[in-house]
Design a protein around this motif. Structure first.
Motif, short mmCIF file in Angstrom:
data_model
loop_
_atom_site.label_atom_id
_atom_site.label_comp_id
_atom_site.label_asym_id
_atom_site.label_seq_id
_atom_site.Cartn_x
_atom_site.Cartn_y
_atom_site.Cartn_z
N VAL A 145 16.19 45.95 11.07
CA VAL A 145 15.38 46.52 12.15
C VAL A 145 13.91 46.28 11.83
N GLU A 146 13.28 45.51 12.68
CA GLU A 146 11.88 45.11 12.50
C GLU A 146 11.04 45.72 13.61
N LEU A 147 9.88 46.24 13.26
CA LEU A 147 8.95 46.75 14.26
C LEU A 147 8.26 45.57 14.93
N LEU A 148 8.33 45.52 16.26
CA LEU A 148 7.70 44.41 16.98
C LEU A 148 6.19 44.41 16.79
N LEU A 153 11.39 47.36 19.03
CA LEU A 153 12.11 46.87 17.85
C LEU A 153 12.76 45.51 18.10
N LEU A 154 12.94 44.80 17.00
CA LEU A 154 13.76 43.59 16.97
C LEU A 154 14.89 43.87 15.98
N ALA A 165 17.18 52.07 18.09
CA ALA A 165 18.00 51.01 17.48
C ALA A 165 19.49 51.29 17.70
N ALA A 166 19.92 52.52 17.50
CA ALA A 166 21.34 52.86 17.65
C ALA A 166 21.79 52.71 19.09
#
Length: 177
Positions: A67-70, A9-10, A113-114
């Motif tokens: 939250v972006e999927l790499l 994730l980014l 992410a968390a």
């Protein structure tokens, strides 16, 4: 610009092209059933929300990350820190929260992410404590909280809608990343 990279994730600040995919997430009744009064949000309401989230970054030095999927560049939702102004009894604690589109559930993205957000809270922002507020019965979010090491603190009621909320917390001085 504040960015966090995880293995998949980014976490980043919001871009203009995030509006439509976030509005799609906010328009899903299954996603929103645990949020506020359970109502979905339209495009304009989502735009207002993103604007508020960005203002919180400017005002507080933290906020909700996109939250972006790499792997694909898709917007999966958000995760981050905010002031829980909707629950005055929780102030001045900082809340960690997340919301992902249904197609991203069950893949560990929320926990990933968390976890990154908790490390950000401790290492970059120097917070000593973080809370998570959840509507009673939201097992998926409670599972993420347990994975992060947050512990049940108390039950309360939403001041506007009356439904039961749980407050979980973690003392970040004891947190092991």
């Amino acid at each position: 610009m504040t960015e966090i990279h995880t293995p998949r994730l980014l976490l980043r600040r919001w871009h203009d092209d995030d509006l439509a995919p976030m509005a799609d997430i906010n328009a899903d009744p299954l996603v929103m059933r645990w949020v506020g009064d359970g109502s979905v949000l339209d495009l304009d309401q989502t735009a207002e929300a993103i604007e508020r989230w960005e203002e919180e970054w400017d005002d507080e030095g933290f906020g909700l990350f996109a939250v972006e999927l790499l792997a694909s560049g898709e917007l999966a939702g958000f995760a981050g820190l905010s002031l829980p102004e909707y629950l005055p009894e929780a102030m001045p604690d900082v809340e960690i929260s997340w919301r992902l589109g249904r197609q991203f559930w069950g893949q560990g993205y929320a926990s990933e992410a968390a976890q990154a957000v908790l490390e950000f809270a401790l290492q970059d922002r120097g917070l000593e404590r973080v809370i998570a507020i959840d509507r009673l019965g939201n097992e998926a979010s409670e599972n993420v909280m347990r994975k992060l090491g947050l512990v049940f603190e108390r039950e309360t009621a939403h001041p506007d809608y009356g439904h039961a909320l749980t407050v979980h917390s973690i003392d970040l001085t004891e947190y092991q990343s």
